[in-house]
Design an enzyme around this catalytic site. Structure first.
Site, PDB file in Angstrom:
ATOM      1  N   ASP A  87       0.697  -1.236   0.032  1.00 19.51           N
ATOM      2  CA  ASP A  87      -0.036  -0.044  -0.021  1.00 19.51           C
ATOM      3  C   ASP A  87       0.845   1.147   0.195  1.00 19.51           C
ATOM      4  OD1 ASP A  87       0.916   0.145   2.698  1.00 19.51           O
ATOM      5  OD2 ASP A  87      -0.908  -0.140   3.325  1.00 19.51           O
ATOM      6  N   ASP A 102      -7.402  -7.695   0.424  1.00 17.13           N
ATOM      7  CA  ASP A 102      -6.691  -7.887   1.403  1.00 17.13           C
ATOM      8  C   ASP A 102      -7.506  -7.490   2.908  1.00 17.13           C
ATOM      9  OD1 ASP A 102      -5.476  -5.375   3.202  1.00 17.13           O
ATOM     10  OD2 ASP A 102      -6.249  -4.850   1.453  1.00 17.13           O
TER      11      ASP A 102
END
Lengths: 376, 376
Positions: B92, B266
């Site tokens: 991320d 996720d």
């Protein structure tokens, strides 16, 4: 004793190569038992414990009697099934933990009364109850109840505790007589007084056990004092019985004790140190918390049979320790247990090849060499 | 883009079967990414994560930039080598954790200034720095920097954050253009306002990314609001690009989102719940802390492909949780990740067989059936 026997295969100096046969499989001796205090070797799966070369684990009667309870484990099919470890198990008697963990209420000839460290409940442990619990757990090797003193202690206290332990040895044996296919070991006590140790050993041999432990050591005394006890007791112990040095020790302790005829060990060091970032290797201990590892791409030991020692960099292990990741405990415990079992396997191979003295010198040389120099 | 591509293989209703090709291997979609926050999936070894059916893991830029540092990981050969995971990795951008974990100092058009939650050091994150860090880590899929609001929020704040995220998307793309063989995904923002979400998606498509994420959901809004966003955005997203729903979710969320065309997920739930004694199974969640398991010899799910769900009794798992053994976290995290990956594999097989609707109904039926009744 159909389910249990010991074969002494070879000696090399004082070191002994042997094999224990039990209902749950064989134990190649000298053997190291990882400690599964609460029916689990900390931070390791049982299949991994096995794969690293473990023949037998130890579990703690004190912890298991309090939680989840011996009767419960028996109802669930016994300790082997409970902890998914179908191989040999040794249980201690609970005595050591009672005296080190629990607030004592009373200790007399009958037994010991204490408060559970978990919930404060009053619990009584007698030789008879200690045997009953270990029978319920179903361990392959049970231990007599004994009284463990903290050292240093007065000679009169050591003597009193030793004699009490002998009385409990007799009662333990009587209480365990109906148990089939499992062994009960007696425990030599007597502190660091060779005369008391000899008296204890001879009295236990008179009672007669299939194996003998040496207890009450590795409780803070110097290594030399511990080895002196082994030197004193070794000659009187029956050759055809396994000899178990309880709660020992460092890699160096193991080597010294095997050279004095010890066959069995247990110790929390590999897993406890693993949870605190300290690794055991052929080149001594490595403190992975140390910042010098932060940029080090090298594995801990590229020649270890443990993948954790080969496949991960010191930098990564250092990071995991600093970041408090459970994976740090998992990997370093595995690395440490692998090293311990590698050391035991090395000793067994050396005795078989009649080169134990050379092996001992080589191991000491590795430790003295020390870890790799930091990268510059 | 030589190192990265996506192939849409089949659709079944809204559900999509596909495959991502990357320099570190392929990802079968729909796919679930376990979260390796600090370069480790908590309480699991990477080989075990892989063996349970994982094609790709997520790692957190925010945590890794602070400890051990992106430059350090790059010097050690990149994140794949560092964490001993040679398969695809998505990182991320750090934006989400900056806003949820760090005391903010300043947020403006340029970027964000914050204090490290570890040592209080002042750190600046801009789109350019977020791209540099992810380039240093070497992840196969990088994410643009975005601003994540906590919901509920005022529409004007949501709109402002969405527009800022678009500006950062452009700058992220420009800063990442020189990076070869890896993909940068844009992130659709706009809270639970379908009109803002559509505007964000269309603007990102104009900028053009090889994949699109939907961010800022699963932050406390009702599931229906999340699904409404997917319904709004789905039709405008390019068919040939993977779609990633960030931070989601429960097994039911996954099923609902896949039915709306999501390809990537996720979530910390399987591992976090694993550390707290909560197991995911085909028959819903099971709280292993509950005393009703204390005497239950049955495994959690004898038909799981995960040995931990088959070989250990509920009684033992309960004991490990109560005794606070690390092995509890290890085994239950594995059981949970196994279930998540089993669910994803089931969805992929169902789409391939054009029976996704049936699979969805069957899964919901299992959850509704609930866990086994306690033993009487």
């Amino acid at each position: 004793m159909p389910g249990f026997s010991f074969q002494l295969k070879k000696t090399d100096g004082g070191a002994r190569l042997g094999e224990i046969f039990s209902a749950h499989g064989n134990v190649r001796t000298p053997a190291f038992m990882p400690v599964g205090t609460q029916a689990a070797v900390k931070a390791m799966r049982p299949d991994e414990v096995r794969a690293l070369g473990t023949d037998i684990v130890l579990a703690n009667t004190y912890h298991l009697m309090l939680r989840p309870g011996a009767e419960r484990i028996a109802a669930l099919g016994g300790l082997h099934r409970f902890m998914n470890w179908p191989y040999p198990i040794l249980t201690d008697s609970g005595g050591f933990q009672v005296m080190s963990l629990a607030p004592l209420r009373k200790l007399d000839a009958e037994g010991v009364e204490f408060r559970s460290h978990l919930d404060g409940a009053m619990v009584t442990l007698t030789p008879e109850r200690a045997m009953e619990i270990q029978d319920l757990l179903g361990s392959d090797i049970a231990m007599q109840l004994d009284e463990c003193l903290k050292l240093p202690a007065e000679r009169t206290d050591i003597e009193r505790a030793m004699r009490l332990s002998l009385a409990w040895a007799e009662r333990s044996k009587r209480a365990f007589e109906h148990v089939k296919d499992r062994a009960l070991f007696g425990i030599v006590q007597g502190g660091t007084e060779p005369a008391l140790r000899l008296e204890s050993a001879r009295a236990l041999i008179d009672i007669s056990f299939p194996g003998y432990a040496i207890g009450g050591l590795a409780v803070g005394e110097p290594q030399a004092a511990m080895l002196a006890v082994l030197d004193a007791v070794g000659p009187v112990l029956p050759e055809h019985c396994p000899r178990y040095l309880m709660g020992v020790g460092t890699p160096e302790d193991l080597l010294e004790a095997v050279s004095r005829g010890i066959d069995l060990f247990d110790c929390v060091l590999p897993t406890r140190n693993g949870r605190h970032g300290l690794a055991f290797t052929r080149f001594g201990t490595v403190n992975l918390k140390n910042a010098r590892h932060a940029d080090d791409p090298r594995p801990l030991d590229p020649e270890s049979h443990c993948v954790a020692a080969r496949a991960y960099s010191r930098a990564y292990l250092h990071h995991l320790v600093k970041a408090n990741e459970i994976l740090a405990a998992m990997l370093i415990s595995a690395i440490n247990l692998a090293y311990y079992q590698e050391l035991m396997a090395g000793m067994r191979a050396a005795i078989a090849a009649a080169r134990f003295a050379d092996f001992r010198a080589e191991a000491a040389e590795g430790w003295a060499r020390g870890d790799l120099s930091p990268l510059t």
